[in-house]
Write an enzyme that holds these catalytic residues in place. Structure first.
Site, PDB file in Angstrom:
ATOM      1  N   GLN A  92       0.858  -1.196   0.000  1.00 44.68           N
ATOM      2  CA  GLN A  92       0.000   0.000   0.000  1.00 44.68           C
ATOM      3  C   GLN A  92       0.888   1.238   0.000  1.00 44.68           C
ATOM      4  OE1 GLN A  92      -2.659   0.342   3.388  1.00 44.68           O
ATOM      5  NE2 GLN A  92      -3.644   2.178   2.572  1.00 44.68           N
ATOM      6  N   HIS A  98      -8.308   2.388  -0.132  1.00 43.98           N
ATOM      7  CA  HIS A  98      -8.819   2.453  -1.506  1.00 43.98           C
ATOM      8  C   HIS A  98      -8.983   1.045  -2.036  1.00 43.98           C
ATOM      9  CE1 HIS A  98      -4.442   2.857  -1.461  1.00 43.98           C
ATOM     10  NE2 HIS A  98      -4.421   2.150  -2.582  1.00 43.98           N
ATOM     11  N   HIS A 100      -9.192  -1.175  -5.367  1.00 45.48           N
ATOM     12  CA  HIS A 100      -8.888  -1.180  -6.797  1.00 45.48           C
ATOM     13  C   HIS A 100      -9.950  -2.017  -7.524  1.00 45.48           C
ATOM     14  CE1 HIS A 100      -4.550   0.151  -6.493  1.00 45.48           C
ATOM     15  NE2 HIS A 100      -4.689  -0.342  -5.273  1.00 45.48           N
TER      16      HIS A 100
END
Ligand code: 5GP
Ligand code: ZN
Length: 137
Positions: A92, A98, A100
């Site tokens: 990360q 987040h 993907h």
């Protein structure tokens, strides 16, 4: 505010935004692994998945579910690989959660999630299962 994703959420840094929701923003990755590579982020700055508030977690996963079909269809893809690098040790690079979403096609040269692991396991399944269940109690 130094976090690049917080700055994108705030509109201070430009990004190709595909969805804005009350708790979530989705935009195209600036260095896409494939066309249509989308990042889905909570508006609130949280570094790791396990630190998300329940409502933010709900909203994040709902947004991923909502986006997966349209992203795939928009790119004419056959499927999507959906994943999270969760923690610095996993690769990360942006410490703001987040997800993907990466469109996939047959023969696109990428592997499954299984291909990133060398499979160096040392413990038995019952041992590991008991250790995890004990943490959940
Ligand atoms: P990670 O390795 O942390 O899971 O992924 C971070 C992702 O964020 C990378 O794929 C990288 O290309 C993307 N990224 C980093 N900075 C920016 C940026 O300023 N804008 C956009 N749209 N994506 C970024
Ligand atoms: Zn942030």
């Amino acid at each position: 505010m130094s976090c690049i994703f917080c700055r994108i959420v705030a509109g201070e840094v430009p990004a190709e935004v595909v969805a804005r929701e009350p708790e979530v923003v989705a935009f195209l990755d600036v260095q896409p692994l494939a066309d249509g590579h989308v990042l889905v982020v909570p508006r609130a700055h949280v570094a790791q998945l396990e630190d998300l508030e329940p409502a933010a977690a709900d909203a994040l996963f709902r947004a991923v579910v909502h986006l997966a079909g349209p992203v795939r269809e928009a790119l004419g893809a056959a499927g999507t690989t959906i994943g999270v690098n969760n923690g610095e040790a996993t690769g990360q690079t942006v410490p703001h959660v987040h997800v993907h979403i990466v469109p996939r096609w047959p023969g696109d040269g990428a592997g499954s999630i299984h291909t990133i692991f060398p499979r160096r396991t040392k413990r038995t399944l019952p041992d590991v299962g008991a250790a995890i269940r004990a943490r959940l109690e």
